[in-house]
Motif scaffolding. Structure first.
Motif, PDB file in Angstrom:
ATOM      1  N   TYR A   2       1.332  -1.008  -0.292  1.00 36.42           N
ATOM      2  CA  TYR A   2      -0.151   0.064   0.029  1.00 36.42           C
ATOM      3  C   TYR A   2       0.498   1.515  -0.373  1.00 36.42           C
ATOM      4  O   TYR A   2       1.192   1.358   1.091  1.00 36.42           O
ATOM      5  CB  TYR A   2      -1.065   0.091   0.909  1.00 36.42           C
ATOM      6  N   PRO A   4       1.672   5.117   0.429  1.00 36.01           N
ATOM      7  CA  PRO A   4       0.646   6.388   1.019  1.00 36.01           C
ATOM      8  C   PRO A   4       0.047   7.165   0.546  1.00 36.01           C
ATOM      9  O   PRO A   4       0.047   7.150  -1.243  1.00 36.01           O
ATOM     10  CB  PRO A   4       2.037   7.172   1.121  1.00 36.01           C
ATOM     11  N   SER A   8      -3.400   8.048   4.394  1.00 32.61           N
ATOM     12  CA  SER A   8      -1.670   8.198   5.256  1.00 32.61           C
ATOM     13  C   SER A   8      -1.867   9.556   5.720  1.00 32.61           C
ATOM     14  O   SER A   8      -1.335  10.179   6.518  1.00 32.61           O
ATOM     15  CB  SER A   8      -0.817   7.958   3.955  1.00 32.61           C
ATOM     16  N   CYS A  30      -1.560  -1.405  11.521  1.00 34.70           N
ATOM     17  CA  CYS A  30      -0.805  -1.311   9.827  1.00 34.70           C
ATOM     18  C   CYS A  30      -0.130  -0.530   9.659  1.00 34.70           C
ATOM     19  O   CYS A  30      -0.314  -0.186   8.588  1.00 34.70           O
ATOM     20  CB  CYS A  30      -2.491  -1.489   9.530  1.00 34.70           C
ATOM     21  N   GLY A  32       1.652  -0.395   7.025  1.00 34.86           N
ATOM     22  CA  GLY A  32       2.570  -0.391   5.713  1.00 34.86           C
ATOM     23  C   GLY A  32       3.894   0.108   5.297  1.00 34.86           C
ATOM     24  O   GLY A  32       4.510  -0.787   5.695  1.00 34.86           O
ATOM     25  N   VAL A  35       5.062   5.270   7.001  1.00 39.33           N
ATOM     26  CA  VAL A  35       4.956   6.340   6.452  1.00 39.33           C
ATOM     27  C   VAL A  35       4.599   6.995   8.108  1.00 39.33           C
ATOM     28  O   VAL A  35       5.317   7.986   8.249  1.00 39.33           O
ATOM     29  CB  VAL A  35       4.026   6.234   5.453  1.00 39.33           C
ATOM     30  N   SER A  54       1.550  -8.252   6.880  1.00 39.19           N
ATOM     31  CA  SER A  54       2.358  -8.309   6.076  1.00 39.19           C
ATOM     32  C   SER A  54       4.064  -8.596   5.879  1.00 39.19           C
ATOM     33  O   SER A  54       4.295  -7.245   6.096  1.00 39.19           O
ATOM     34  CB  SER A  54       1.922  -7.939   4.603  1.00 39.19           C
ATOM     35  N   ALA A  57       5.252  -5.860   3.498  1.00 43.53           N
ATOM     36  CA  ALA A  57       5.244  -4.291   4.233  1.00 43.53           C
ATOM     37  C   ALA A  57       5.875  -4.200   5.041  1.00 43.53           C
ATOM     38  O   ALA A  57       6.586  -2.930   5.659  1.00 43.53           O
ATOM     39  CB  ALA A  57       3.710  -4.489   5.251  1.00 43.53           C
ATOM     40  N   GLY A  77       3.227  -9.541  11.529  1.00 44.43           N
ATOM     41  CA  GLY A  77       1.541 -10.454  12.683  1.00 44.43           C
ATOM     42  C   GLY A  77       0.620  -9.701  13.105  1.00 44.43           C
ATOM     43  O   GLY A  77       0.472  -8.180  11.912  1.00 44.43           O
ATOM     44  N   ASP A  78      -0.426  -9.913  13.105  1.00 43.89           N
ATOM     45  CA  ASP A  78      -1.559  -9.387  13.600  1.00 43.89           C
ATOM     46  C   ASP A  78      -1.634  -8.256  14.311  1.00 43.89           C
ATOM     47  O   ASP A  78      -0.622  -8.184  15.759  1.00 43.89           O
ATOM     48  CB  ASP A  78      -3.202 -10.161  14.320  1.00 43.89           C
ATOM     49  N   PRO A  94      -6.253   1.556   9.449  1.00 39.80           N
ATOM     50  CA  PRO A  94      -6.572   0.202   8.538  1.00 39.80           C
ATOM     51  C   PRO A  94      -7.773  -0.155   7.157  1.00 39.80           C
ATOM     52  O   PRO A  94      -7.629   0.934   6.893  1.00 39.80           O
ATOM     53  CB  PRO A  94      -8.176  -0.089  10.493  1.00 39.80           C
ATOM     54  N   ALA A 112      -4.592  -5.064   2.463  1.00 40.60           N
ATOM     55  CA  ALA A 112      -4.621  -3.656   2.562  1.00 40.60           C
ATOM     56  C   ALA A 112      -6.055  -2.639   2.710  1.00 40.60           C
ATOM     57  O   ALA A 112      -6.114  -1.517   3.085  1.00 40.60           O
ATOM     58  CB  ALA A 112      -3.540  -3.025   1.834  1.00 40.60           C
ATOM     59  N   ARG A 125     -11.554  -3.924  16.117  1.00 31.21           N
ATOM     60  CA  ARG A 125     -11.482  -5.110  16.428  1.00 31.21           C
ATOM     61  C   ARG A 125     -10.232  -3.801  17.739  1.00 31.21           C
ATOM     62  O   ARG A 125     -10.518  -3.937  18.595  1.00 31.21           O
ATOM     63  CB  ARG A 125     -10.734  -5.637  16.671  1.00 31.21           C
TER      64      ARG A 125
HETATM   65  C1  LIG Z   1      -4.911   0.419   4.515  1.00 32.36           C
HETATM   66  S1  LIG Z   1      -2.989  -0.159   4.915  1.00 32.36           S
HETATM   67  C2  LIG Z   1      -2.851   0.965   5.829  1.00 32.36           C
HETATM   68  C3  LIG Z   1      -0.998   1.469   5.107  1.00 32.36           C
HETATM   69  C4  LIG Z   1       0.079   2.949   6.358  1.00 32.36           C
HETATM   70  N1  LIG Z   1      -0.206   2.825   7.657  1.00 32.36           N
HETATM   71  C5  LIG Z   1      -0.067   4.120   5.434  1.00 32.36           C
HETATM   72  O1  LIG Z   1      -0.930   4.700   6.155  1.00 32.36           O
HETATM   73  O2  LIG Z   1       0.219   4.266   3.832  1.00 32.36           O
HETATM   74  C6  LIG Z   1      -2.614  -1.462   6.079  1.00 32.36           C
HETATM   75  C7  LIG Z   1      -2.211  -1.977   5.947  1.00 32.36           C
HETATM   76  O3  LIG Z   1      -2.963  -2.989   6.988  1.00 32.36           O
HETATM   77  C8  LIG Z   1      -2.033  -4.308   6.776  1.00 32.36           C
HETATM   78  N2  LIG Z   1      -3.122  -5.188   8.077  1.00 32.36           N
HETATM   79  C9  LIG Z   1      -4.564  -5.615   7.071  1.00 32.36           C
HETATM   80  N3  LIG Z   1      -4.927  -6.339   8.170  1.00 32.36           N
HETATM   81  C10 LIG Z   1      -3.450  -6.043   9.279  1.00 32.36           C
HETATM   82  C11 LIG Z   1      -3.367  -6.688  11.302  1.00 32.36           C
HETATM   83  N4  LIG Z   1      -5.214  -7.711  10.968  1.00 32.36           N
HETATM   84  N5  LIG Z   1      -2.811  -6.632  11.653  1.00 32.36           N
HETATM   85  C12 LIG Z   1      -1.946  -6.235  11.032  1.00 32.36           C
HETATM   86  N6  LIG Z   1      -1.703  -5.361   9.631  1.00 32.36           N
HETATM   87  C13 LIG Z   1      -2.776  -5.276   9.287  1.00 32.36           C
HETATM   88  C14 LIG Z   1      -2.727  -4.453   5.425  1.00 32.36           C
HETATM   89  O4  LIG Z   1      -0.900  -5.277   5.453  1.00 32.36           O
HETATM   90  C15 LIG Z   1      -1.511  -3.236   5.249  1.00 32.36           C
HETATM   91  O5  LIG Z   1      -0.858  -2.968   5.362  1.00 32.36           O
END
Ligand SMILES: C[S@@+](CC[C@H](N)C(=O)[O-])C[C@H]1O[C@@H](n2cnc3c(N)ncnc32)[C@H](O)[C@@H]1O
Length: 212
Positions: A2, A4, A8, A30, A32, A35, A54, A57, A77-78, A94, A112, A125
């Motif tokens: 993803y 920015p 973002s 989350c 990415g 950034v 990811s 990421a 991880g989550d 998220p 993403a 959550r």
């Molecule tokens: C919308 S992107 C945001 C990326 C960055 N924070 C930005 O603002 O540009 C969402 C990110 O959340 C990650 N993601 C999705 N589900 C997740 C989870 N359960 N735990 C951690 N990361 C998660 C995805 O891999 C992705 O990189």
């Protein structure tokens, strides 16, 4: 991966205004590319943790931190499983796009944005977990689209005992994923007929001590 985007950028602007207290402990869920986490480091947070599901990421965020010589601890991880302790600042962009599919996203890149049939899988959550993630006086800043129900986010955060409100908004045209899903979003009643613009919102939630 993803790159920015408008969400973002809106979250980063809200973080600059928050403000970040000197020496703060920060968590960017989350993350990415990292950034938003880098924004926290630059604004004076002394310990910044970034979490993403990811592999690509997390490798990118680590690489970006290295070439910028910014101290960032990246966890894969989550976001709830990898967050340890409490934080003065928690930021989140998220995944929040509603999807017709009931199965978990097949492709890593879809994680993403795909977030269940109402777009709220991660948001709900995070709202429920927020009081346990924040230190006293701590602040959560989360960005999402109004399509996935801003009122519900505020209600959940307030129900969890936090002071919550929208601190920033911005309208923007649908990106490619929302454009493809526009007829289905209309059919579900999540958007108005012909709607091709979404409003992004940043929600701020504060953990205030009783009597403060
Ligand atoms: C919308 S992107 C945001 C990326 C960055 N924070 C930005 O603002 O540009 C969402 C990110 O959340 C990650 N993601 C999705 N589900 C997740 C989870 N359960 N735990 C951690 N990361 C998660 C995805 O891999 C992705 O990189």
């Amino acid at each position: 991966m993803y790159a920015p985007q408008g969400d973002s950028e809106l979250l980063l602007k809200a973080l600059r205004r928050a403000p970040v207290p000197p020496g703060a402990r920060m968590l960017d869920v989350c993350t990415g590319t990292g950034v938003v986490a880098f924004g926290g480091v630059r604004l004076g947070a002394s310990e910044v943790h970034a979490v993403d599901l990811s592999l690509r990421a997390t490798l990118t965020a680590r690489w970006n931190a290295r070439i910028r010589r910014l101290p960032l601890t990246v966890h894969r991880g989550d976001f709830l499983e990898r967050a340890e302790g409490r934080f003065d600042v928690v930021t989140a962009n998220p995944p929040y796009v509603p999807t017709a599919s009931t199965a978990p996203p097949a492709k890593t890149k879809d994680r993403a944005w795909d977030a269940g049939d109402d777009g709220r899988d991660c948001i709900d959550r995070l709202c429920r977990a927020a009081p346990g993630l924040l230190a006293e006086g701590g602040v959560l800043l989360m960005v999402h689209s109004d399509i996935c129900d801003t009122g519900r986010t505020i209600g959940l955060l307030q129900g969890a005992g936090l002071k919550a409100s929208v601190v920033s908004r911005r309208a923007q045209p649908f990106g490619p994923v929302l454009r493809r899903r526009a007829p289905w979003l209309e059919y579900r009643g999540l958007t108005a007929p012909g709607q091709r613009e979404e409003e992004l919102v940043v929600i701020r939630a504060d953990l205030v001590s009783p009597g403060a």
